[in-house]
Motif scaffolding. Sequence first.
Motif, mmCIF file in Angstrom:
data_model
loop_
_atom_site.group_PDB
_atom_site.id
_atom_site.type_symbol
_atom_site.label_atom_id
_atom_site.label_comp_id
_atom_site.label_asym_id
_atom_site.label_seq_id
_atom_site.Cartn_x
_atom_site.Cartn_y
_atom_site.Cartn_z
ATOM 1 N N PRO A 289 -4.460 -1.078 -3.372
ATOM 2 C CA PRO A 289 -3.097 -1.583 -3.173
ATOM 3 C C PRO A 289 -2.255 -1.394 -4.434
ATOM 4 O O PRO A 289 -2.759 -1.504 -5.553
ATOM 5 C CB PRO A 289 -3.314 -3.077 -2.885
ATOM 6 C CG PRO A 289 -4.637 -3.407 -3.488
ATOM 7 C CD PRO A 289 -5.468 -2.157 -3.413
ATOM 8 N N PHE B 115 -8.902 -0.250 -0.958
ATOM 9 C CA PHE B 115 -7.826 0.546 -0.379
ATOM 10 C C PHE B 115 -6.680 0.744 -1.371
ATOM 11 O O PHE B 115 -5.587 1.129 -1.012
ATOM 12 C CB PHE B 115 -7.353 -0.104 0.932
ATOM 13 C CG PHE B 115 -8.490 -0.311 1.885
ATOM 14 C CD1 PHE B 115 -8.922 0.734 2.703
ATOM 15 C CD2 PHE B 115 -9.186 -1.510 1.920
ATOM 16 C CE1 PHE B 115 -10.006 0.566 3.556
ATOM 17 C CE2 PHE B 115 -10.272 -1.692 2.766
ATOM 18 C CZ PHE B 115 -10.689 -0.650 3.581
ATOM 19 N N ILE C 243 -11.851 -7.179 -0.981
ATOM 20 C CA ILE C 243 -11.889 -6.204 0.116
ATOM 21 C C ILE C 243 -10.719 -5.239 -0.012
ATOM 22 O O ILE C 243 -10.866 -4.020 0.126
ATOM 23 C CB ILE C 243 -11.856 -6.928 1.478
ATOM 24 C CG1 ILE C 243 -13.115 -7.780 1.639
ATOM 25 C CG2 ILE C 243 -11.720 -5.929 2.627
ATOM 26 C CD1 ILE C 243 -13.031 -8.819 2.750
ATOM 27 N N ALA C 244 -9.535 -5.793 -0.311
ATOM 28 C CA ALA C 244 -8.333 -4.964 -0.389
ATOM 29 C C ALA C 244 -8.447 -3.910 -1.492
ATOM 30 O O ALA C 244 -7.905 -2.805 -1.374
ATOM 31 C CB ALA C 244 -7.101 -5.848 -0.616
ATOM 32 N N SER C 245 -9.181 -4.246 -2.564
ATOM 33 C CA SER C 245 -9.236 -3.338 -3.717
ATOM 34 C C SER C 245 -9.781 -1.954 -3.353
ATOM 35 O O SER C 245 -9.440 -0.961 -3.968
ATOM 36 C CB SER C 245 -10.068 -3.959 -4.845
ATOM 37 O OG SER C 245 -11.420 -4.062 -4.426
ATOM 38 N N PHE D 6 0.831 -1.218 0.000
ATOM 39 C CA PHE D 6 0.000 0.000 0.000
ATOM 40 C C PHE D 6 0.861 1.263 0.000
ATOM 41 O O PHE D 6 2.005 1.241 0.442
ATOM 42 C CB PHE D 6 -0.903 0.014 1.231
ATOM 43 C CG PHE D 6 -1.905 -1.102 1.251
ATOM 44 C CD1 PHE D 6 -3.175 -0.931 0.694
ATOM 45 C CD2 PHE D 6 -1.576 -2.339 1.808
ATOM 46 C CE1 PHE D 6 -4.092 -1.976 0.707
ATOM 47 C CE2 PHE D 6 -2.486 -3.376 1.822
ATOM 48 C CZ PHE D 6 -3.745 -3.196 1.270
ATOM 49 N N ALA E 24 -10.883 -3.895 7.701
ATOM 50 C CA ALA E 24 -11.974 -4.256 6.789
ATOM 51 C C ALA E 24 -12.030 -5.772 6.566
ATOM 52 O O ALA E 24 -13.115 -6.354 6.505
ATOM 53 C CB ALA E 24 -11.800 -3.534 5.452
ATOM 54 N N ILE E 25 -10.874 -6.416 6.451
ATOM 55 C CA ILE E 25 -10.854 -7.886 6.272
ATOM 56 C C ILE E 25 -11.503 -8.561 7.474
ATOM 57 O O ILE E 25 -12.401 -9.386 7.342
ATOM 58 C CB ILE E 25 -9.406 -8.400 6.076
ATOM 59 C CG1 ILE E 25 -8.834 -7.927 4.732
ATOM 60 C CG2 ILE E 25 -9.359 -9.927 6.154
ATOM 61 C CD1 ILE E 25 -7.346 -8.199 4.546
ATOM 62 N N ALA F 201 -3.651 3.202 4.937
ATOM 63 C CA ALA F 201 -4.470 2.373 4.047
ATOM 64 C C ALA F 201 -4.320 0.895 4.401
ATOM 65 O O ALA F 201 -5.310 0.144 4.433
ATOM 66 C CB ALA F 201 -4.065 2.597 2.590
ATOM 67 N N ALA F 202 -3.083 0.477 4.719
ATOM 68 C CA ALA F 202 -2.860 -0.927 5.084
ATOM 69 C C ALA F 202 -3.623 -1.260 6.365
ATOM 70 O O ALA F 202 -4.270 -2.309 6.477
ATOM 71 C CB ALA F 202 -1.367 -1.198 5.262
ATOM 72 N N CYS G 75 -7.272 -1.562 5.731
ATOM 73 C CA CYS G 75 -7.546 -2.804 4.996
ATOM 74 C C CYS G 75 -7.640 -3.989 5.959
ATOM 75 O O CYS G 75 -8.529 -4.841 5.835
ATOM 76 C CB CYS G 75 -6.457 -3.043 3.956
ATOM 77 S SG CYS G 75 -6.696 -4.561 3.010
ATOM 78 N N GLN H 296 -8.875 -10.190 -1.821
ATOM 79 C CA GLN H 296 -8.506 -9.240 -2.884
ATOM 80 C C GLN H 296 -9.631 -8.252 -3.163
ATOM 81 O O GLN H 296 -9.388 -7.073 -3.405
ATOM 82 C CB GLN H 296 -8.135 -10.004 -4.163
ATOM 83 C CG GLN H 296 -6.783 -10.700 -4.027
ATOM 84 C CD GLN H 296 -6.411 -11.493 -5.266
ATOM 85 O OE1 GLN H 296 -6.254 -10.926 -6.338
ATOM 86 N NE2 GLN H 296 -6.278 -12.795 -5.117
#
Lengths: 478, 478
Positions: free
Chosen positions: A317, A315, A311-313, A240, A252-253, A245-246, A249, A309
């Motif tokens: 990455p 933020f 969920i991560a999107s 990130f 959120a996960i 942001a990390a 994330c 992936q």
Amino acid sequence: MDAIALPEPREDIIARREEIVRKLKTLVAPDCVIDDETGRRAYETDALTAYKRLPLAVVLPSNTQEVSRVLAYCNENAIKVVARGAGTSLCGGALPQEDAIVLGVSKLNRVLHIDYQNRTARVEAGITNIAISNAVASAGFFYAPDPSSQIACTLAGNIAMNSGGAHCLKYGVTTNNVLGIKMVLMTGEVIEFGGEALDAPTYDLLALIVGSEGQFGIVTEATVRILPAAEAARPMLLGFETSKAAGACVAAIIGAGVIPVAIEFMDRPAIEVCDDFSKAGYPRDVEALLIVEVEGSESEIENLLTRIQQIASFFEPKVIRVSQSAEESAAIWKGRKAAFGAMGHISDYYCMDGVIPLRKLADVLVEISRICTEHSLPVANIFHAGDGNLHPLILYNANDAEEASRAEACGAEILKHCVKVGGCLTGEHGVGIEKRDLMGLQFTKIDLEQQMRIKSVFDPNWLLNPAKVFPLDGREMP
Amino acid sequence: MDAIALPEPREDIIARREEIVRKLKTLVAPDCVIDDETGRRAYETDALTAYKRLPLAVVLPSNTQEVSRVLAYCNENAIKVVARGAGTSLCGGALPQEDAIVLGVSKLNRVLHIDYQNRTARVEAGITNIAISNAVASAGFFYAPDPSSQIACTLAGNIAMNSGGAHCLKYGVTTNNVLGIKMVLMTGEVIEFGGEALDAPTYDLLALIVGSEGQFGIVTEATVRILPAAEAARPMLLGFETSKAAGACVAAIIGAGVIPVAIEFMDRPAIEVCDDFSKAGYPRDVEALLIVEVEGSESEIENLLTRIQQIASFFEPKVIRVSQSAEESAAIWKGRKAAFGAMGHISDYYCMDGVIPLRKLADVLVEISRICTEHSLPVANIFHAGDGNLHPLILYNANDAEEASRAEACGAEILKHCVKVGGCLTGEHGVGIEKRDLMGLQFTKIDLEQQMRIKSVFDPNWLLNPAKVFPLDGREMP
């Protein structure tokens, strides 16, 4: 450092050293008492090496009966006792004193019984963490808690500190994986808590003992849960542009209900040092990296990685890299596992262990950075993000007294902030000597007094692991 | 029944009843003190109805401050206090005495704060178990422990008894799902344990409080873990020719590392009564039935069910029936959930709550059957098999004093056997009055004395929930 006060040792006990050593040699095999100064020097500190005290003597009993005899004798003679596993404590949990003996459990290292159907193993408490997993590996089982020091650290130490590790996000920490304990009280009486079955009537003394930092008694045996290894596991890297942001994330996960086996976090200083040291091939153009590992069948792994992936999107990455082979997986973990060693290679560091509610992770990372800048000290963050357990490493020069005390102040400030946002002082390293004088940040006077009353029930003369955990002021002790 | 002795009530306290009631009405709103005999009768027993005692008065505080005032007053005046949730205890945990007030927490039933990102909810402790799940259901979350009484029972009672439920095999019991507690000590002092974050420094007092059966203080608030509901769940039925085969199958499933959400066991007497009552459509030509529920995505469910069928095939099931629709799933659970009610419909029963190591399950079922035959009493087994928590229901006629005392002796024999094989007296119902005099079966004198010393730390005058948990002989109390 060494800014935290220790009480004056009792001269009358020190004056009796020869007599005490003689007596100890009748209670255990004579060659299991370490008496000479060189031998005792090996026990003067643990992994918080800023603190050093030469113990009165070191005793290494070979069984529960010997532990019982030693404790009964020390109790009658007001001799303090510091229990020691492998001495890997990062908070000075096994620091001795001049008027205290060290009771090492390293000889209590046998596997007593393995029961695969019931998924339990009965072991002596001085066994190393990794030896439990090794003993059951051929049958496809393992012992879940995996502190970074797992090759060296003992189950006894893990029980004392309620140790965690990278994979505890899914499997829980020590307290979730210990089912029964045999413990010797300071009187020499032997008590059993828990057993092979789930639960026990009335009070959960087992959970009280786990994490009690050697203050209640000496644990000599334990029954632990062993788990079948997953079919397969696969890590992915997420890079990130900001730590914030990390952090968001991760929250959120977890908030979405996806529980990977591990979510490890590294910021840029940590990435650089670890990658230089271990050649793990980490991306170098990101501010923060997450290692997210999932496990299960191939279809479960695919399913979980896809959801992560997605969920991560949100933020954005810069890097998403899913391991494609056993070699790539090993490389990803190699960097993380070498982290503390790699860091120690380039600088002295002071490792914090605060815990915070996960939703505060992003903000707390920003605040840690601000606090360290204010103290003019570099910081590297490498930690178990999934369960909110932070390990900021404050880099400093241990030979510069002013810088060392600045590092200590900086660390205290970080922990203060963790408590302020609803978290706590320590996740898996314990209070020991290091955080003793910060306990007032988290607990009221009523809270601490109640905790000390319980300490007094187990050890009325306050002889076990003295000077730790509770501030010296306001102690209720003889 | 009522064979277990209660101490003589203190006449001097009973003589002061009017004065005490007057004072209580100044400490809480006057209409929150129940004074008249009819009102007090509603609190004279709990779900172990064989025991009845009329309390001195009943107080229903509306907040922590009121609880604090009431306890401080009672402490100063040596008035005993019995905490009560919804009175669903099966072990007499909320049985009052003539010289004790009942402190009911039913008015403390608000949801204070829900934090989805951190996956926690802060609630008052008198809230019902189901109300927590209801409060978060719209967001796709739930609170995991699910005792059969979940529509009525309170979180406070769940905390007192460390309650479980069918779905605790996967998600753990109360102690695994409570993160923080606010508790009022008998002095009126208010203490907080744990919080929103994982772990807390030093002793795990939180786990000590959970399961302490109202003996340490009154819990008024708690932070609990809330979990995202799984995408889907599906139960299957497995029918066997012997209870022994069903028991061995459970041990094999768990031993293989497959963790379903629930594994419920019913033997033939239980199957017949439940199926007659609920028309669940259970197979009637088997000796034992397992309900095995798995959850996850469709592919995870398929995968798990296939593995369970593979393992089960070694034990030659007569019936394998996987639910094919939501209706079939509901029917399967309907029979199990109605079990205790259905059984109560045809006979009085005495419900045991022993726990055993899973590998002993098959043998223990054989032994339970032998013990009940020896006592000439029918037995039905309906229980949480996956975690080794047995609930044999001994059927008897409560109006026949001889038969009632025979049922009690038979139950004691069963519990004795559970302890003998390495298990324990109670899984989720608690000790209360029912198992008080059996504690010596499981614990040595040293163990019990140590537990009582801890009780004395929290409640030095032994005023909280008197006469429970510890045998009256050998109590260390004023």
